[in-house]
Design a protein around this motif. Structure first.
Motif, PDB file in Angstrom:
ATOM      1  N   ALA A  66      -5.318 -15.307  -8.016  1.00 45.92           N
ATOM      2  CA  ALA A  66      -5.701 -15.113  -6.618  1.00 45.92           C
ATOM      3  C   ALA A  66      -4.998 -13.896  -6.040  1.00 45.92           C
ATOM      4  N   TRP A  67      -5.734 -13.176  -5.202  1.00 46.34           N
ATOM      5  CA  TRP A  67      -5.160 -12.089  -4.409  1.00 46.34           C
ATOM      6  C   TRP A  67      -5.532 -12.330  -2.955  1.00 46.34           C
ATOM      7  N   VAL A  68      -4.549 -12.279  -2.082  1.00 50.02           N
ATOM      8  CA  VAL A  68      -4.815 -12.328  -0.647  1.00 50.02           C
ATOM      9  C   VAL A  68      -4.074 -11.165  -0.002  1.00 50.02           C
ATOM     10  N   SER A  69      -4.705 -10.550   0.972  1.00 43.49           N
ATOM     11  CA  SER A  69      -4.113  -9.363   1.572  1.00 43.49           C
ATOM     12  C   SER A  69      -4.158  -9.433   3.087  1.00 43.49           C
ATOM     13  N   GLY A  70      -3.267  -8.658   3.699  1.00 42.03           N
ATOM     14  CA  GLY A  70      -3.187  -8.583   5.152  1.00 42.03           C
ATOM     15  C   GLY A  70      -2.087  -7.618   5.545  1.00 42.03           C
ATOM     16  N   TRP A  71      -1.630  -7.692   6.801  1.00 40.36           N
ATOM     17  CA  TRP A  71      -0.603  -6.793   7.309  1.00 40.36           C
ATOM     18  C   TRP A  71       0.611  -7.627   7.701  1.00 40.36           C
ATOM     19  N   ALA A  77       0.832  -1.205   0.000  1.00 39.04           N
ATOM     20  CA  ALA A  77       0.000   0.000   0.000  1.00 39.04           C
ATOM     21  C   ALA A  77       0.866   1.253   0.000  1.00 39.04           C
ATOM     22  N   HIS A  78       0.588   2.131  -0.960  1.00 34.04           N
ATOM     23  CA  HIS A  78       1.278   3.422  -1.048  1.00 34.04           C
ATOM     24  C   HIS A  78       2.794   3.265  -1.179  1.00 34.04           C
ATOM     25  N   ARG A  79       3.222   2.195  -1.835  1.00 36.23           N
ATOM     26  CA  ARG A  79       4.649   1.947  -2.055  1.00 36.23           C
ATOM     27  C   ARG A  79       4.862   1.623  -3.525  1.00 36.23           C
ATOM     28  N   PRO A  80       6.113   1.742  -4.026  1.00 36.00           N
ATOM     29  CA  PRO A  80       6.402   1.296  -5.395  1.00 36.00           C
ATOM     30  C   PRO A  80       6.319  -0.222  -5.482  1.00 36.00           C
ATOM     31  N   VAL A 107      17.497  -9.832   3.152  1.00 35.29           N
ATOM     32  CA  VAL A 107      17.655  -8.683   4.044  1.00 35.29           C
ATOM     33  C   VAL A 107      18.054  -7.440   3.272  1.00 35.29           C
ATOM     34  N   PHE A 108      18.933  -7.610   2.287  1.00 32.96           N
ATOM     35  CA  PHE A 108      19.388  -6.476   1.493  1.00 32.96           C
ATOM     36  C   PHE A 108      18.640  -6.474   0.160  1.00 32.96           C
ATOM     37  N   SER A 109      17.436  -5.929   0.174  1.00 32.75           N
ATOM     38  CA  SER A 109      16.602  -5.858  -1.022  1.00 32.75           C
ATOM     39  C   SER A 109      15.638  -4.695  -0.876  1.00 32.75           C
ATOM     40  N   ASP A 110      15.097  -4.268  -2.015  1.00 34.26           N
ATOM     41  CA  ASP A 110      14.121  -3.177  -1.974  1.00 34.26           C
ATOM     42  C   ASP A 110      12.886  -3.571  -1.172  1.00 34.26           C
ATOM     43  N   LEU A 111      12.467  -4.837  -1.319  1.00 35.54           N
ATOM     44  CA  LEU A 111      11.285  -5.271  -0.581  1.00 35.54           C
ATOM     45  C   LEU A 111      11.545  -5.249   0.916  1.00 35.54           C
ATOM     46  N   ALA A 112      12.738  -5.684   1.335  1.00 34.84           N
ATOM     47  CA  ALA A 112      13.062  -5.654   2.760  1.00 34.84           C
ATOM     48  C   ALA A 112      13.032  -4.231   3.293  1.00 34.84           C
ATOM     49  N   ALA A 113      13.515  -3.282   2.486  1.00 33.92           N
ATOM     50  CA  ALA A 113      13.501  -1.886   2.930  1.00 33.92           C
ATOM     51  C   ALA A 113      12.075  -1.391   3.123  1.00 33.92           C
ATOM     52  N   GLU A 114      11.171  -1.821   2.239  1.00 30.18           N
ATOM     53  CA  GLU A 114       9.778  -1.388   2.356  1.00 30.18           C
ATOM     54  C   GLU A 114       9.062  -2.066   3.520  1.00 30.18           C
ATOM     55  N   LEU A 115       9.529  -3.263   3.884  1.00 29.14           N
ATOM     56  CA  LEU A 115       8.934  -4.004   4.999  1.00 29.14           C
ATOM     57  C   LEU A 115       9.742  -3.818   6.284  1.00 29.14           C
ATOM     58  N   GLY A 150      11.422  -1.712  11.596  1.00 27.62           N
ATOM     59  CA  GLY A 150      11.515  -0.541  12.444  1.00 27.62           C
ATOM     60  C   GLY A 150      10.467   0.499  12.141  1.00 27.62           C
ATOM     61  N   ALA A 151       9.625   0.214  11.127  1.00 29.05           N
ATOM     62  CA  ALA A 151       8.590   1.176  10.769  1.00 29.05           C
ATOM     63  C   ALA A 151       7.583   1.333  11.909  1.00 29.05           C
ATOM     64  N   ALA A 152       6.907   2.457  11.904  1.00 26.97           N
ATOM     65  CA  ALA A 152       5.985   2.748  13.005  1.00 26.97           C
ATOM     66  C   ALA A 152       4.759   1.846  12.986  1.00 26.97           C
ATOM     67  N   ARG A 153       4.431   1.273  11.823  1.00 29.29           N
ATOM     68  CA  ARG A 153       3.230   0.436  11.757  1.00 29.29           C
ATOM     69  C   ARG A 153       3.469  -0.715  10.787  1.00 29.29           C
ATOM     70  N   ASP A 154       2.653  -1.756  10.919  1.00 26.73           N
ATOM     71  CA  ASP A 154       2.747  -2.875   9.991  1.00 26.73           C
ATOM     72  C   ASP A 154       2.379  -2.408   8.587  1.00 26.73           C
ATOM     73  N   VAL A 155       2.870  -3.114   7.596  1.00 24.55           N
ATOM     74  CA  VAL A 155       2.669  -2.726   6.201  1.00 24.55           C
ATOM     75  C   VAL A 155       1.563  -3.568   5.595  1.00 24.55           C
TER      76      VAL A 155
END
Length: 245
Positions: free
Chosen positions: A85-90, A24-27, A48-56, A59-64
């Motif tokens: 199929a699409w499945v979503s969550g936090w 959500a609200h990310r590239p 650990v060293f990936s764009d997806l890891a940085a977005e997830l 240390g972020a203030a809330r779950d993604v």
């Protein structure tokens, strides 16, 4: 009988097909290795060293909020698709004992050696499914999360392509003769194009003809070991009533 939308979603997102993650609200989207645990929770194996890891970032203030997007890959050319199929969550990062248990669940689906590096080069994230959707034949089915969690992935999905190739290569004439009898066909050469816990999907007619029929098993398959006993009588005795699709 045929697979329900909930069963199809569980099968598609189980972890044997490529997946994309939308945030959500990310590239994005991001390619991701994933699996589901016995409760249907989605596990993401992220370098650990990936764009997806940085977005997830844990240390972020809330779950993604995340969406896992999986498109079916039919086992052969001309076979019908089970849909998308699409499945979503936090997504929540896992560590310690929770990560070790999740790694065991992931390994049951995909025993990749990278799981040995969870906590160092890789991190596992998990989310409970809050929304589940299936698109098939142009129709979107919304599935209740509880119904999704209660469903089970198809036990034959991982071996579907191998079984279909074996039926065609080793038992082709016998299979064709059997299908002609059950579908009352003369000149057309029917072929099995899909296989699931409930039975076979057969294509027949001239090239380009999309007529199909479902030939059910006497009872749903519980695991791969059931299949030889179910296929043997299907190929050598009259079949249950078929249903045209």
């Amino acid at each position: 009988m045929a697979p329900t939308p909930a069963e199809l979603i569980r099968t598609l997102v189980a972890g044997r097909l490529p997946g994309l993650v939308h945030l959500a609200h990310r590239p994005g989207p991001f390619h991701v290795r994933h699996a589901t645990d016995p409760e249907g929770r989605v596990l993401l194996l992220v370098p650990v060293f990936s764009d997806l890891a940085a977005e997830l970032d844990p240390g972020a203030a809330r779950d993604v909020a995340v969406v896992l997007d999986v498109l079916d890959l039919p086992p052969a050319a001309g076979a019908p698709s089970a849909g998308r199929a699409w499945v979503s969550g936090w997504a929540v990062p896992l560590c310690g004992e929770a990560a070790r248990r999740a790694a065991d669940d992931f390994a049951a689906v995909d025993p990749t050696g990278d799981l040995l590096d969870v906590g160092r080069r890789f991190r596992l994230h998990r989310f409970e499914v809050a929304e589940a959707r299936l698109e098939t034949a142009g129709t979107v089915h919304r599935v209740d999360p509880g119904e999704y969690a209660a469903a089970e992935p198809d036990p034959l999905h991982a071996d579907e392509a191998t079984v279909l190739a074996d039926l065609a290569d080793r038992h082709g004439p016998q299979v064709v003769a059997y299908l002609r009898r059950q579908l009352d066909l003369a000149g057309d050469e029917p072929r099995v194009v899909r296989l699931d816990r409930y039975g076979l999907i057969v294509a027949y007619g001239r090239p380009g003809d999309r007529r199909r029929a479902r030939l059910p098993f006497p009872h749903p398959v519980t695991d791969r070991a059931d299949l030889p006993d179910l296929l043997h009588p299907l190929l050598n005795t009259p079949a249950p009533t078929h249903r045209h699709l």
